[in-house]
Scaffold this motif. Structure first.
Motif, PDB file in Angstrom:
ATOM      1  N   GLN A  84       0.805  -1.205   0.000  1.00 41.46           N
ATOM      2  CA  GLN A  84       0.000   0.000   0.000  1.00 41.46           C
ATOM      3  C   GLN A  84       0.842   1.260   0.000  1.00 41.46           C
ATOM      4  N   GLU A  85       2.090   1.184   0.521  1.00 39.18           N
ATOM      5  CA  GLU A  85       2.925   2.376   0.580  1.00 39.18           C
ATOM      6  C   GLU A  85       3.241   2.911  -0.810  1.00 39.18           C
ATOM      7  N   ASN A  86       3.016   2.111  -1.837  1.00 36.95           N
ATOM      8  CA  ASN A  86       3.234   2.584  -3.205  1.00 36.95           C
ATOM      9  C   ASN A  86       2.331   3.754  -3.550  1.00 36.95           C
ATOM     10  N   GLU A  87       1.204   3.862  -2.818  1.00 30.79           N
ATOM     11  CA  GLU A  87       0.302   4.970  -3.059  1.00 30.79           C
ATOM     12  C   GLU A  87       1.007   6.294  -2.819  1.00 30.79           C
ATOM     13  N   THR A  88       1.914   6.329  -1.824  1.00 31.85           N
ATOM     14  CA  THR A  88       2.611   7.569  -1.504  1.00 31.85           C
ATOM     15  C   THR A  88       3.681   7.898  -2.526  1.00 31.85           C
ATOM     16  N   LYS A  89       4.059   6.932  -3.375  1.00 35.05           N
ATOM     17  CA  LYS A  89       5.095   7.145  -4.368  1.00 35.05           C
ATOM     18  C   LYS A  89       4.511   7.418  -5.749  1.00 35.05           C
ATOM     19  N   HIS A  90       3.245   7.718  -5.803  1.00 37.49           N
ATOM     20  CA  HIS A  90       2.591   7.970  -7.076  1.00 37.49           C
ATOM     21  C   HIS A  90       3.235   9.180  -7.745  1.00 37.49           C
ATOM     22  N   PRO A  91       3.825   9.013  -8.933  1.00 38.53           N
ATOM     23  CA  PRO A  91       4.517  10.146  -9.565  1.00 38.53           C
ATOM     24  C   PRO A  91       3.528  11.214 -10.014  1.00 38.53           C
ATOM     25  N   PRO A  92       3.847  12.471  -9.763  1.00 41.52           N
ATOM     26  CA  PRO A  92       2.915  13.532 -10.159  1.00 41.52           C
ATOM     27  C   PRO A  92       2.904  13.786 -11.661  1.00 41.52           C
ATOM     28  N   PHE A  93       3.999  13.417 -12.347  1.00 36.82           N
ATOM     29  CA  PHE A  93       4.088  13.672 -13.786  1.00 36.82           C
ATOM     30  C   PHE A  93       4.622  12.430 -14.488  1.00 36.82           C
ATOM     31  N   GLN A  94       4.370  12.395 -15.791  1.00 41.27           N
ATOM     32  CA  GLN A  94       4.987  11.398 -16.654  1.00 41.27           C
ATOM     33  C   GLN A  94       5.558  12.102 -17.872  1.00 41.27           C
ATOM     34  N   TYR A  95       6.704  11.598 -18.333  1.00 44.17           N
ATOM     35  CA  TYR A  95       7.322  12.141 -19.540  1.00 44.17           C
ATOM     36  C   TYR A  95       7.481  10.987 -20.523  1.00 44.17           C
ATOM     37  N   ARG A 126       6.370  14.161 -24.394  1.00 43.35           N
ATOM     38  CA  ARG A 126       5.063  14.604 -23.917  1.00 43.35           C
ATOM     39  C   ARG A 126       5.093  14.755 -22.396  1.00 43.35           C
ATOM     40  N   MET A 127       4.721  15.917 -21.935  1.00 43.68           N
ATOM     41  CA  MET A 127       4.727  16.231 -20.514  1.00 43.68           C
ATOM     42  C   MET A 127       3.304  16.004 -19.984  1.00 43.68           C
ATOM     43  N   LEU A 128       3.111  14.944 -19.212  1.00 41.98           N
ATOM     44  CA  LEU A 128       1.773  14.530 -18.791  1.00 41.98           C
ATOM     45  C   LEU A 128       1.558  14.770 -17.302  1.00 41.98           C
ATOM     46  N   ASP A 129       0.396  15.339 -16.977  1.00 45.95           N
ATOM     47  CA  ASP A 129      -0.015  15.510 -15.585  1.00 45.95           C
ATOM     48  C   ASP A 129      -0.584  14.186 -15.087  1.00 45.95           C
ATOM     49  N   PHE A 131      12.324  25.335 -19.446  1.00 48.62           N
ATOM     50  CA  PHE A 131      11.123  26.035 -19.887  1.00 48.62           C
ATOM     51  C   PHE A 131      10.052  25.918 -18.803  1.00 48.62           C
ATOM     52  N   LEU A 132       9.025  26.753 -18.923  1.00 45.81           N
ATOM     53  CA  LEU A 132       7.853  26.677 -18.055  1.00 45.81           C
ATOM     54  C   LEU A 132       6.708  26.036 -18.825  1.00 45.81           C
ATOM     55  N   TRP A 133       5.796  25.365 -18.112  1.00 42.91           N
ATOM     56  CA  TRP A 133       4.641  24.766 -18.764  1.00 42.91           C
ATOM     57  C   TRP A 133       3.508  24.610 -17.757  1.00 42.91           C
ATOM     58  N   ASP A 134       2.299  24.497 -18.295  1.00 44.29           N
ATOM     59  CA  ASP A 134       1.084  24.365 -17.491  1.00 44.29           C
ATOM     60  C   ASP A 134       0.664  22.901 -17.489  1.00 44.29           C
ATOM     61  N   PRO A 135       0.687  22.225 -16.323  1.00 50.19           N
ATOM     62  CA  PRO A 135       0.340  20.786 -16.287  1.00 50.19           C
ATOM     63  C   PRO A 135      -1.076  20.486 -16.764  1.00 50.19           C
ATOM     64  N   THR A 136      -1.981  21.455 -16.731  1.00 44.16           N
ATOM     65  CA  THR A 136      -3.364  21.192 -17.128  1.00 44.16           C
ATOM     66  C   THR A 136      -3.570  21.285 -18.630  1.00 44.16           C
ATOM     67  N   LYS A 137      -2.533  21.680 -19.365  1.00 44.85           N
ATOM     68  CA  LYS A 137      -2.658  21.825 -20.819  1.00 44.85           C
ATOM     69  C   LYS A 137      -1.735  20.854 -21.537  1.00 44.85           C
TER      70      LYS A 137
END
Length: 500
Positions: A55-66, A95-98, A172-178
């Motif tokens: 279950q501790e894997n839940e805390t390691k959920h990556p916020p982004f994927q490339y 591809r920068m994914l949220d 660079f800067l980017w918006d995770p929602t786009k």
């Protein structure tokens, strides 16, 4: 984007293969500007995930994927890291994914994040000498960069920056929602960093690494969020396609049992989570014109070492000796060890050994130093640590001829052999068979300012003065003896030395 956030639930349910086809269709309906779920699912990072993970894997959920749009090699064994072939100078989409779950990192909602993309060495030995390797590449490819961002093709990236002192990084800067895509171009090829060997060359692997940061209260993007990387090899144009085809043909010839030992080739490459690149982004990401320290390995820190002339292979004009009295002692502190490295012309490695005391450095074996510093500098450093003296190529004995008045005074005393009392010779050891080496060693042995010596002559037949050249020095007999005298130059500036 909502269905991307549910990725873990899909995988844990064991329905990946059932949903893959339908999600691919959904991706086509979403249009060219969106990313289909199959781009994320068909990646090796997820192949070992199942519901049996703790279950501790839940805390390691990556916020982004490339996700890099380049196929992985089919000739990679199971559980090994994927390997992707790239063509030199070709644009590849990342591809920068949220990938956040609901409620994850809410402080970046509606805000931009910063990403730094780097191309770095995969091999640990090359990481230790990264600065020297890339400086050599820069020397051979003036004006070129190792990594560029193809701005016209990129989508959703803003405030793009490159640092002239960091040829292997873009930010660079980017918006995770786009929808965000960064198209990169790698201009260095793997064989440029491989020493030539008999029977061909084998290119070294690189890594593409992405580090993402959020904004702090003071407005700087230095708060680390996520890092991921993948292993690549870079070939000359079209070379990656040929290599991919060759690997595929080799795999087709293998038996079904042998194929089970290899992972399949994926159409895209996911960047797997890793530690952040050790260089803090503070000086790189702000608007300060001062360049940041670059190309350092994970072992480096921010120890500051001033520039020194001793780092040059040419000695200083005062002829300062790097002699046997400069041995590094085990009791030397970190600061004394740094000074010893600088004095002995190892300034390129002061950052690498910035936390080493004398005892730490002396514990390293010859093999350790060769692996860290490369064969040339590694052996040189080992010899310096062990105080191994280098046998000179030529030894001559030189004495400054005393004034005639002193000679006569000693002779009048009648106190035996006057020559034995007056003529004291100095041993001159030449590491180079060159006239300039003779001049420098004479200045050092007799405390003569080097810049005041105009020429060195040898007295020949009938008293003529012959200019000492490199060819003459090369024909000196070992352990030859010379008397020398000095005469003022015709213009009154400096003087000449005459060997007899």
């Amino acid at each position: 984007m909502a269905w991307v956030l549910k990725m873990d639930e899909v995988i844990e349910s064991g329905l990946v293969h059932d949903f893959d086809a339908s999600l691919s269709g959904i991706g086509q309906e979403l249009g060219a500007g969106a990313y289909s779920m199959s781009d994320v699912l068909a990646l090796p990072i997820f192949k070992q995930e199942d519901s049996s993970l703790p279950q501790e894997n839940e805390t390691k959920h990556p916020p982004f994927q490339y996700v890099m749009c380049a196929a992985t090699s089919p000739a990679v064994k199971l559980y090994d890291e994927t390997l992707t072939y790239l063509n030199q100078g070709q644009s590849y989409e990342i591809r920068m994914l949220d990938n956040r779950k609901a409620g994850d990192i809410p402080e970046i909602n509606g805000k931009l994040v910063k990403s730094i993309i780097r191309v770095v060495f995969h091999d640990r030995r090359l990481q230790y000498t990264e600065h020297q390797q890339l400086e050599g590449w820069k020397w051979n490819r003036p004006g070129d960069r190792l990594l560029d961002l193809d701005i016209p093709m990129s989508v959703g990236v803003i405030d793009i920056k490159t640092n002239p002192s960091q040829l292997n990084a873009v930010e660079f800067l980017w918006d995770p929602t786009k929808c965000t895509s960064a198209f990169i171009q790698v201009h260095c090829i793997s064989t440029e960093f491989t020493p030539r060997k008999h029977g061909g060359e084998k290119g070294v692997p690189f890594r593409i690494q992405v580090d993402t940061f959020k904004q702090t209260e003071n407005g700087e993007y230095t708060d680390h969020l996520h890092s991921a990387s993948c292993q690549i090899k870079v070939f000359k144009p079209k070379g990656a396609d040929r290599k991919q085809k060759t690997d595929r043909e080799k795999m087709e010839k293998r038996t079904a049992h042998e194929k089970e030992k290899y992972q399949p080739s994926y159409d895209t490459t996911v960047l797997t989570e890793c530690s952040p690149w050790p260089d803090t982004p503070t000086t790189f990401v702000n608007n300060s014109p001062a360049p940041a320290p670059t190309f350092t390995s994970a072992q480096h820190n921010t120890y500051s070492v001033p520039d020194s002339n001793s780092s040059s292979p040419n000695h200083q004009g005062d002829g300062t000796s790097q002699g046997s009295g400069d041995q590094l002692h085990p009791s030397a502190t970190i600061q004394e060890t740094q000074q010893w490295l600088l004095k002995n012309r190892f300034s390129a490695y002061t950052r690498l050994f910035s936390n080493f005391s004398g005892a730490d450095l002396l514990k390293l074996t010859r093999e350790d130093l060769v692996q860290i510093c490369g064969p040339a500098d590694g052996i040189r450093l080992y010899n310096a640590l062990k105080s191994r003296s280098v046998r000179p190529r030529l030894t001559i004995y030189v004495c400054q001829e005393p004034l005639r008045s002193i000679q006569l005074e000693r002779q009048d005393t009648g106190s035996g052999d006057s020559n034995g009392a007056i003529y004291v010779y100095h041993a001159i050891y030449l590491e180079e068979m060159a006239a300039s080496e003779v001049t420098r060693k004479l200045a050092l042995a007799f405390n003569i300012p080097l810049h005041q010596i105009n020429q060195v002559y040898r007295q020949g037949p009938t008293g003529i003065h012959i200019l000492v050249s490199d060819q003459m020095v090369q024909n000196f007999q070992d352990e030859s003896c010379f008397l020398f005298t000095t005469i003022k130059a015709e213009n009154g500036e400096g003087f000449h030395i005459i060997l007899k």
